[in-house]
Enzyme design. Structure first.
Site, PDB file in Angstrom:
ATOM      1  N   MET A  30       0.832  -1.202   0.000  1.00 52.92           N
ATOM      2  CA  MET A  30       0.000   0.000   0.000  1.00 52.92           C
ATOM      3  C   MET A  30       0.872   1.259   0.000  1.00 52.92           C
ATOM      4  O   MET A  30       0.371   2.369   0.217  1.00 52.92           O
ATOM      5  CB  MET A  30      -0.941   0.007   1.203  1.00 52.92           C
ATOM      6  CG  MET A  30      -1.933  -1.151   1.155  1.00 52.92           C
ATOM      7  SD  MET A  30      -3.451  -0.804   2.030  1.00 52.92           S
ATOM      8  CE  MET A  30      -2.828  -0.515   3.685  1.00 52.92           C
ATOM      9  N   HIS A  37       9.195  -3.352   3.558  1.00 53.81           N
ATOM     10  CA  HIS A  37       8.864  -3.548   2.138  1.00 53.81           C
ATOM     11  C   HIS A  37      10.140  -3.832   1.336  1.00 53.81           C
ATOM     12  O   HIS A  37      10.162  -4.698   0.466  1.00 53.81           O
ATOM     13  CB  HIS A  37       8.197  -2.300   1.563  1.00 53.81           C
ATOM     14  CG  HIS A  37       6.916  -1.901   2.237  1.00 53.81           C
ATOM     15  ND1 HIS A  37       6.811  -0.774   3.010  1.00 53.81           N
ATOM     16  CD2 HIS A  37       5.687  -2.473   2.235  1.00 53.81           C
ATOM     17  CE1 HIS A  37       5.566  -0.657   3.454  1.00 53.81           C
ATOM     18  NE2 HIS A  37       4.866  -1.676   3.019  1.00 53.81           N
ATOM     19  N   GLY A 147       4.885 -10.201   3.938  1.00 52.79           N
ATOM     20  CA  GLY A 147       5.579 -10.139   5.221  1.00 52.79           C
ATOM     21  C   GLY A 147       4.829 -10.900   6.304  1.00 52.79           C
ATOM     22  O   GLY A 147       3.596 -10.880   6.349  1.00 52.79           O
ATOM     23  N   LYS A 149       4.831  -9.893   9.153  1.00 51.22           N
ATOM     24  CA  LYS A 149       4.257  -8.807   9.967  1.00 51.22           C
ATOM     25  C   LYS A 149       2.727  -8.898   9.953  1.00 51.22           C
ATOM     26  O   LYS A 149       2.083  -8.762  10.979  1.00 51.22           O
ATOM     27  CB  LYS A 149       4.746  -7.475   9.399  1.00 51.22           C
ATOM     28  CG  LYS A 149       3.894  -6.267   9.680  1.00 51.22           C
ATOM     29  CD  LYS A 149       4.263  -5.663  10.976  1.00 51.22           C
ATOM     30  CE  LYS A 149       3.334  -4.568  11.430  1.00 51.22           C
ATOM     31  NZ  LYS A 149       2.535  -3.896  10.421  1.00 51.22           N
ATOM     32  N   ASP A 150       2.157  -9.130   8.763  1.00 54.01           N
ATOM     33  CA  ASP A 150       0.715  -9.319   8.625  1.00 54.01           C
ATOM     34  C   ASP A 150       0.461 -10.821   8.516  1.00 54.01           C
ATOM     35  O   ASP A 150       0.155 -11.344   7.430  1.00 54.01           O
ATOM     36  CB  ASP A 150       0.212  -8.576   7.387  1.00 54.01           C
ATOM     37  CG  ASP A 150       0.492  -7.092   7.488  1.00 54.01           C
ATOM     38  OD1 ASP A 150      -0.353  -6.362   8.008  1.00 54.01           O
ATOM     39  OD2 ASP A 150       1.595  -6.667   7.078  1.00 54.01           O
ATOM     40  N   VAL A 176      10.572  -7.078   9.795  1.00 51.70           N
ATOM     41  CA  VAL A 176      11.671  -6.127   9.961  1.00 51.70           C
ATOM     42  C   VAL A 176      11.259  -5.119  11.036  1.00 51.70           C
ATOM     43  O   VAL A 176      10.145  -4.594  11.000  1.00 51.70           O
ATOM     44  CB  VAL A 176      11.997  -5.410   8.632  1.00 51.70           C
ATOM     45  CG1 VAL A 176      13.059  -4.341   8.838  1.00 51.70           C
ATOM     46  CG2 VAL A 176      12.439  -6.424   7.581  1.00 51.70           C
ATOM     47  N   SER A 186       3.888   1.448   7.975  1.00 52.17           N
ATOM     48  CA  SER A 186       3.569   2.786   7.448  1.00 52.17           C
ATOM     49  C   SER A 186       2.729   3.550   8.453  1.00 52.17           C
ATOM     50  O   SER A 186       2.767   4.782   8.506  1.00 52.17           O
ATOM     51  CB  SER A 186       2.822   2.657   6.118  1.00 52.17           C
ATOM     52  OG  SER A 186       3.491   1.769   5.261  1.00 52.17           O
TER      53      SER A 186
HETATM   54  P1  AMP Z   1       1.451  -2.851   3.450  1.00 46.31           P
HETATM   55  O1  AMP Z   1       2.034  -1.810   2.560  1.00 46.31           O
HETATM   56  O2  AMP Z   1       1.420  -2.478   4.886  1.00 46.31           O
HETATM   57  O3  AMP Z   1       0.147  -3.404   2.941  1.00 46.31           O
HETATM   58  O4  AMP Z   1       2.470  -4.065   3.382  1.00 46.31           O
HETATM   59  C1  AMP Z   1       2.849  -4.639   2.161  1.00 46.31           C
HETATM   60  C2  AMP Z   1       3.639  -5.897   2.429  1.00 46.31           C
HETATM   61  O5  AMP Z   1       4.799  -5.572   3.191  1.00 46.31           O
HETATM   62  C3  AMP Z   1       2.851  -6.940   3.250  1.00 46.31           C
HETATM   63  O6  AMP Z   1       3.143  -8.237   2.757  1.00 46.31           O
HETATM   64  C4  AMP Z   1       3.393  -6.732   4.630  1.00 46.31           C
HETATM   65  O7  AMP Z   1       3.300  -7.877   5.447  1.00 46.31           O
HETATM   66  C5  AMP Z   1       4.831  -6.384   4.346  1.00 46.31           C
HETATM   67  N1  AMP Z   1       5.401  -5.663   5.482  1.00 46.31           N
HETATM   68  C6  AMP Z   1       4.912  -4.532   6.050  1.00 46.31           C
HETATM   69  N2  AMP Z   1       5.647  -4.200   7.131  1.00 46.31           N
HETATM   70  C7  AMP Z   1       6.612  -5.153   7.237  1.00 46.31           C
HETATM   71  C8  AMP Z   1       7.685  -5.373   8.164  1.00 46.31           C
HETATM   72  N3  AMP Z   1       7.912  -4.566   9.188  1.00 46.31           N
HETATM   73  N4  AMP Z   1       8.470  -6.456   7.961  1.00 46.31           N
HETATM   74  C9  AMP Z   1       8.235  -7.300   6.925  1.00 46.31           C
HETATM   75  N5  AMP Z   1       7.262  -7.148   6.032  1.00 46.31           N
HETATM   76  C10 AMP Z   1       6.457  -6.088   6.187  1.00 46.31           C
END
Ligand code: AMP
Length: 281
Positions: A30, A37, A147, A149-150, A176, A186
């Protein structure tokens, strides 16, 4: 690096890569990209001939009253990070490019998506599954990177890919963190200085849970109780959930045996943050 808002451009480029027999990695995001990321993009670049990164704040995964409008955006910085991390194509469509005015087809899931974040955000994973399957169709990746993370999202995507026979390997990547332990997100930009300090209670609870498990604790309730007590001691924190679930089905477990996800969602002020750890034994 190609940067485009048009799915036709992505499809044309993907066709050319496929014709040449070259592999494609997809990293859906996103935007407002950070080192978390970047780790996904770099892993994809190491494992695939070409990496497609999508930056799309997907309206269908936000409920009314959530942070769709205020979600942070910075496509120039995102573009620079993507290029530096080795992406070949950045796809950053407008909502109208992804959703026709009469759009009416969704990917829904009866299990896996219902507990944890799905309980407090009942339409969230329907939006996630729908947009990720659209992105898979557009980018035709050999591998897609998500990730841990989710963690529930990763489990949901794995199940969707299995159930719908999608021809893609789902690759899970480690969380991370900032130097002090806070999982990079974010949404961390929403936190005031005082809240940023208070937010450390999530990673502290994770570390505490992990320590108890490493010391031999197998009772989920005892680990959860200890983690809850730590979080409740922080006045700015309000627990949404702290739960132990099976890692594949996301169903509650009593005993910490096999593959277990211990996940938490906590409001720090009005910002909802998540963290987790996985037990394999
Ligand atoms: P988002 O932009 O938050 O939708 O995340 C996009 C991708 O990045 C998803 O697969 C998340 O799980 C991954 N992601 C977000 N934050 C982290 C993090 N701190 N460590 C690893 N992957 C992450």
């Amino acid at each position: 690096m190609i940067s485009t808002t048009a799915k036709a451009d992505v499809k044309a480029q993907v066709r050319a890569w496929k014709r040449a027999g070259e592999s494609i990695g997809l990293v859906p995001t996103m935007g407002y990209l950070h080192e978390g990321h970047r780790s996904l993009i770099e892993r994809a670049a190491a494992e695939c001939d070409h990496v497609v990164v999508s930056v799309f704040v997907n309206p269908t995964q936000f409920a009314p009253g959530e942070d769709l409008q205020s979600y942070p955006r910075d496509i120039e910085a995102d573009s620079a990070l993507c290029e530096d991390a080795g992406a070949a194509l950045l796809f950053h469509p407008a909502p109208e490019e992804m959703y026709a005015p009469d759009f009416c087809t969704f990917v829904d899931m009866d299990a896996v998506s219902k507990g944890l974040c799905g309980a407090s955000r009942p339409t969230h994973f329907r939006g996630v599954c729908t947009v990720v399957s659209k992105l898979m169709h557009i980018a035709q990746p050999d591998r897609a990177y998500f990730g841990q993370k989710d963690a529930q999202q990763l489990a949901v995507i794995r199940r969707m890919v299995r159930d719908l026979d999608m021809n893609v390997d789902v690759v899970g990547c480690p969380i991370v963190r900032e130097q002090d332990g806070l999982a990079k997100s974010s949404r961390n930009t929403y936190l005031s200085a005082e809240e940023r300090e208070a937010a450390l209670v999530l990673s502290r609870a994770v570390a505490q849970g992990r320590q108890l498990v490493e010391a031999g604790e197998t009772c989920a309730a005892r680990v959860i109780e200890a983690m809850r007590a730590t979080i409740e001691a922080q006045p700015l924190a309000r627990i949404d959930y702290v739960e132990a679930v099976s890692w594949d089905a996301i169903e509650p477990v009593e005993s910490l045996e096999g593959s277990v996800l211990v996940a938490l969602a906590v409001y720090i002020g009005s910002t909802r943050l998540i963290d987790n750890f996985i037990i394999e034994r």
